[in-house]
Motif scaffolding. Structure first.
Motif, PDB file in Angstrom:
ATOM      1  N   LEU A  11       0.825  -1.202   0.000  1.00 36.98           N
ATOM      2  CA  LEU A  11       0.000   0.000   0.000  1.00 36.98           C
ATOM      3  C   LEU A  11       0.860   1.253   0.000  1.00 36.98           C
ATOM      4  O   LEU A  11       0.570   2.223  -0.704  1.00 36.98           O
ATOM      5  N   LYS A  12       1.936   1.258   0.773  1.00 34.73           N
ATOM      6  CA  LYS A  12       2.827   2.414   0.826  1.00 34.73           C
ATOM      7  C   LYS A  12       3.392   2.731  -0.565  1.00 34.73           C
ATOM      8  O   LYS A  12       3.438   3.896  -0.986  1.00 34.73           O
ATOM      9  N   ALA A  13       3.811   1.689  -1.287  1.00 30.98           N
ATOM     10  CA  ALA A  13       4.373   1.890  -2.627  1.00 30.98           C
ATOM     11  C   ALA A  13       3.309   2.351  -3.617  1.00 30.98           C
ATOM     12  O   ALA A  13       3.562   3.213  -4.466  1.00 30.98           O
ATOM     13  N   SER A  17       3.541   6.028  -5.709  1.00 36.13           N
ATOM     14  CA  SER A  17       3.521   6.143  -7.172  1.00 36.13           C
ATOM     15  C   SER A  17       2.174   6.617  -7.682  1.00 36.13           C
ATOM     16  O   SER A  17       2.088   7.326  -8.688  1.00 36.13           O
ATOM     17  N   GLY A  18       1.106   6.263  -6.970  1.00 33.71           N
ATOM     18  CA  GLY A  18      -0.231   6.616  -7.433  1.00 33.71           C
ATOM     19  C   GLY A  18      -0.573   8.073  -7.292  1.00 33.71           C
ATOM     20  O   GLY A  18      -1.512   8.554  -7.930  1.00 33.71           O
ATOM     21  N   LYS A  19       0.190   8.818  -6.489  1.00 30.69           N
ATOM     22  CA  LYS A  19      -0.135  10.230  -6.291  1.00 30.69           C
ATOM     23  C   LYS A  19       0.015  11.041  -7.581  1.00 30.69           C
ATOM     24  O   LYS A  19      -0.559  12.128  -7.696  1.00 30.69           O
ATOM     25  N   SER A  55       8.360   3.314  -7.383  1.00 22.84           N
ATOM     26  CA  SER A  55       8.538   2.813  -6.026  1.00 22.84           C
ATOM     27  C   SER A  55       9.016   1.367  -6.092  1.00 22.84           C
ATOM     28  O   SER A  55       8.477   0.566  -6.855  1.00 22.84           O
ATOM     29  N   ILE A  56      10.007   1.049  -5.292  1.00 21.93           N
ATOM     30  CA  ILE A  56      10.618  -0.286  -5.324  1.00 21.93           C
ATOM     31  C   ILE A  56      10.364  -0.977  -3.988  1.00 21.93           C
ATOM     32  O   ILE A  56      10.690  -0.449  -2.927  1.00 21.93           O
ATOM     33  N   VAL A  57       9.743  -2.156  -4.068  1.00 27.94           N
ATOM     34  CA  VAL A  57       9.547  -2.984  -2.877  1.00 27.94           C
ATOM     35  C   VAL A  57      10.533  -4.145  -2.973  1.00 27.94           C
ATOM     36  O   VAL A  57      10.391  -5.019  -3.834  1.00 27.94           O
ATOM     37  N   PRO A  58      11.562  -4.179  -2.126  1.00 24.94           N
ATOM     38  CA  PRO A  58      12.556  -5.251  -2.201  1.00 24.94           C
ATOM     39  C   PRO A  58      11.999  -6.551  -1.635  1.00 24.94           C
ATOM     40  O   PRO A  58      11.019  -6.562  -0.889  1.00 24.94           O
ATOM     41  N   LYS A  59      12.649  -7.639  -1.984  1.00 22.73           N
ATOM     42  CA  LYS A  59      12.214  -8.954  -1.495  1.00 22.73           C
ATOM     43  C   LYS A  59      12.377  -9.037   0.019  1.00 22.73           C
ATOM     44  O   LYS A  59      11.537  -9.631   0.713  1.00 22.73           O
ATOM     45  N   PHE A  60      13.449  -8.448   0.527  1.00 15.56           N
ATOM     46  CA  PHE A  60      13.694  -8.436   1.967  1.00 15.56           C
ATOM     47  C   PHE A  60      13.872  -7.003   2.454  1.00 15.56           C
ATOM     48  O   PHE A  60      14.454  -6.174   1.763  1.00 15.56           O
ATOM     49  N   ILE A  75       2.128  -5.818 -15.521  1.00 17.13           N
ATOM     50  CA  ILE A  75       0.746  -5.493 -15.892  1.00 17.13           C
ATOM     51  C   ILE A  75       0.487  -4.023 -15.596  1.00 17.13           C
ATOM     52  O   ILE A  75       1.251  -3.368 -14.879  1.00 17.13           O
ATOM     53  N   LEU A  76      -0.635  -3.518 -16.121  1.00 17.77           N
ATOM     54  CA  LEU A  76      -1.138  -2.195 -15.794  1.00 17.77           C
ATOM     55  C   LEU A  76      -2.494  -2.365 -15.128  1.00 17.77           C
ATOM     56  O   LEU A  76      -3.329  -3.134 -15.591  1.00 17.77           O
ATOM     57  N   VAL A  77      -2.697  -1.633 -14.027  1.00 22.14           N
ATOM     58  CA  VAL A  77      -3.961  -1.726 -13.302  1.00 22.14           C
ATOM     59  C   VAL A  77      -4.391  -0.333 -12.878  1.00 22.14           C
ATOM     60  O   VAL A  77      -3.557   0.525 -12.583  1.00 22.14           O
ATOM     61  N   ASN A  78      -5.702  -0.087 -12.889  1.00 16.85           N
ATOM     62  CA  ASN A  78      -6.226   1.231 -12.538  1.00 16.85           C
ATOM     63  C   ASN A  78      -5.742   1.654 -11.160  1.00 16.85           C
ATOM     64  O   ASN A  78      -5.927   0.936 -10.167  1.00 16.85           O
ATOM     65  N   SER A  79      -5.132   2.817 -11.076  1.00 12.98           N
ATOM     66  CA  SER A  79      -4.498   3.264  -9.839  1.00 12.98           C
ATOM     67  C   SER A  79      -5.497   3.445  -8.705  1.00 12.98           C
ATOM     68  O   SER A  79      -5.290   2.974  -7.582  1.00 12.98           O
ATOM     69  N   LYS A  80      -6.605   4.128  -8.972  1.00  9.11           N
ATOM     70  CA  LYS A  80      -7.567   4.429  -7.912  1.00  9.11           C
ATOM     71  C   LYS A  80      -8.223   3.157  -7.384  1.00  9.11           C
ATOM     72  O   LYS A  80      -8.354   2.976  -6.158  1.00  9.11           O
ATOM     73  N   ILE A  81      -8.639   2.279  -8.276  1.00 11.78           N
ATOM     74  CA  ILE A  81      -9.315   1.063  -7.831  1.00 11.78           C
ATOM     75  C   ILE A  81      -8.368   0.185  -7.028  1.00 11.78           C
ATOM     76  O   ILE A  81      -8.720  -0.339  -5.961  1.00 11.78           O
ATOM     77  N   LEU A  82      -7.138   0.021  -7.527  1.00 11.90           N
ATOM     78  CA  LEU A  82      -6.171  -0.801  -6.810  1.00 11.90           C
ATOM     79  C   LEU A  82      -5.906  -0.225  -5.419  1.00 11.90           C
ATOM     80  O   LEU A  82      -5.879  -0.957  -4.422  1.00 11.90           O
ATOM     81  N   THR A  83      -5.722   1.090  -5.342  1.00 12.52           N
ATOM     82  CA  THR A  83      -5.461   1.723  -4.054  1.00 12.52           C
ATOM     83  C   THR A  83      -6.612   1.507  -3.090  1.00 12.52           C
ATOM     84  O   THR A  83      -6.416   1.157  -1.915  1.00 12.52           O
ATOM     85  N   ASP A  84      -7.830   1.723  -3.560  1.00  7.61           N
ATOM     86  CA  ASP A  84      -9.006   1.570  -2.689  1.00  7.61           C
ATOM     87  C   ASP A  84      -9.160   0.139  -2.198  1.00  7.61           C
ATOM     88  O   ASP A  84      -9.495  -0.096  -1.032  1.00  7.61           O
ATOM     89  N   VAL A  85      -8.907  -0.833  -3.056  1.00  6.45           N
ATOM     90  CA  VAL A  85      -9.039  -2.234  -2.672  1.00  6.45           C
ATOM     91  C   VAL A  85      -8.003  -2.599  -1.612  1.00  6.45           C
ATOM     92  O   VAL A  85      -8.330  -3.145  -0.555  1.00  6.45           O
ATOM     93  N   ILE A  86      -6.741  -2.298  -1.885  1.00  7.99           N
ATOM     94  CA  ILE A  86      -5.662  -2.684  -0.960  1.00  7.99           C
ATOM     95  C   ILE A  86      -5.789  -1.939   0.361  1.00  7.99           C
ATOM     96  O   ILE A  86      -5.535  -2.492   1.436  1.00  7.99           O
TER      97      ILE A  86
END
Length: 373
Positions: A11-13, A17-19, A55-60, A75-86
């Motif tokens: 969610l942080k990432a 990026s979604g802003k 934004s980079i989320v490392p494995k560890f 993939i590409l996914v709608n920013s607003k919908i993804l943000t709201d879901v997560i």
């Protein structure tokens, strides 16, 4: 493509990026985020065409596994919908499987969300290339430089005046902004000698971009002909530069003054706030009258009335002087200095004057007066 990820880090990432992702009639792809998973990290990219954030989320992270069960892809996914879901999920981990590059199915034994997606190859080509001139600064220096200058950029004049100019000269980096009526300049001294450069980046966009800086102590700028790349710990921000020659401001700032007023920043700000209420049709304009015996801030209006107030704490050098100015310009200049004691230096009634800190000569605010009523 598939991965399982810590929900909080995901969610942080996404939020970072979604802003900058925004619907665009010309390019609806800009309403999406690009998610690309590698063997050792997840990259999330958002863009509005002028600024792009990766934004980079490392494995560890801190020896804790953040990302696992990986199958590479994008993939590409709608920013607003993804943000709201997560944002509204309560699970600590989320599994993100992509089916046939067309659908993401987020589910467990309680819920199921199916998000339509687009192939990652459809996203516009964004080059976060870390090449060109490399400039390393402390995060605090960069934040201060932008906050102390960017507000002076124009919001509606020709494109180059909406920019923050960044240039180097030896071991100095200069930040300059002007709207034609005022100018702000800050210099930062660094340890290394830099090649000469001068770039223009939209001041408003750059100001928003540096708000992404959180815990970093150092930041790195990569400067090329077209772009400015700002590299943080796990975030890379790409700014598109504005083409054009920035006004030559080197000879604008005066160095010799005949009148100087040293005073307390907080008192002057409070006096200006009260007296400007009576400026009426000459909105935001007040007059400063200075002499050995007193310093008075005043304003008057045929419609409203008049007001005057004396400063109690000051030191003035010079003959009697009257000068009028825009309170907004002076107040913003004073606040940017973040010092208890400030110095206003004058050459004459209609000459540009400076507002500086008593204790920091790396910042200078230059303001053009208006005709005394």
């Amino acid at each position: 493509m598939k991965f399982t990820i810590n929900r909080e880090e995901f969610l942080k990432a996404i939020l970072t990026s979604g802003k900058v992702a925004s619907p665009s009639p010309e390019d609806p792809i800009l309403a999406t985020l690009k998610l690309e998973v590698f063997e050792d990290r997840l990259e999330i990219i958002g863009s509005n065409g002028e600024i792009s954030i990766k934004s980079i989320v490392p494995k560890f992270k801190d020896d804790k596994e953040i990302l696992r069960d990986i199958k590479v892809g994008s993939i590409l996914v709608n920013s607003k919908i993804l943000t709201d879901v997560i944002r509204n999920l309560e699970d600590n981990e989320i599994t993100f499987p992509v089916e046939d590059n067309a659908l993401v199915r987020i589910q467990n034994n309680r819920f199921s969300y199916n998000l339509n997606v687009i192939r990652g190859e459809e996203y516009r080509d964004i080059d976060f290339d870390e090449s060109g001139i490399r400039v390393e600064l402390t995060a605090r220096d960069l934040i201060d430089a932008v906050n102390q200058t960017a507000f002076s950029a124009s919001i509606k004049e020709r494109a180059v005046l909406t920019c923050l100019n960044i240039e180097s000269n030896g071991n100095k980096v200069y930040f300059t902004a002007t709207d034609g009526a005022r100018l702000s300049k800050k210099d930062i001294t660094i340890e290394e000698e830099l090649p000469k450069f001068s770039i223009n980046v939209n001041a408003k966009i750059f100001s928003e971009g540096i708000k992404t800086i959180t815990t970093e102590e150092k930041v790195i700028l990569f400067i090329s002909d077209r772009n400015l790349v700002l590299k943080l710990d796990n975030i890379v921000i790409l700014f598109t530069l504005t083409v054009g020659d920035y006004p030559n401001t080197k000879n604008i700032i005066p160095h010799n003054f005949f009148y100087k007023l040293e005073t307390q920043a907080n008192e002057l700000l409070k006096v200006l706030t009260r007296v400007v209420l009576f400026s009426g049709e000459r909105a935001n304009i007040v007059k400063l009258t200075m002499s050995d015996s007193e310093v008075v801030v005043s304003s008057k209006s045929l419609q409203v009335g008049d007001a005057s107030e004396k400063l109690s704490l000051y030191q003035y050098t010079g003959e009697r002087l009257e000068i009028s100015f825009n309170v907004k310009y002076v107040s913003e200049a004073i606040r940017s200095l973040k010092d208890e004691t400030i110095v206003l230096s004058f050459m004459g009634e209609m000459k540009p004057f400076t507002v500086t800190s008593k204790n920091d000569d790396s910042v200078i605010q230059l303001i053009t007066p208006v005709r005394t009523y």
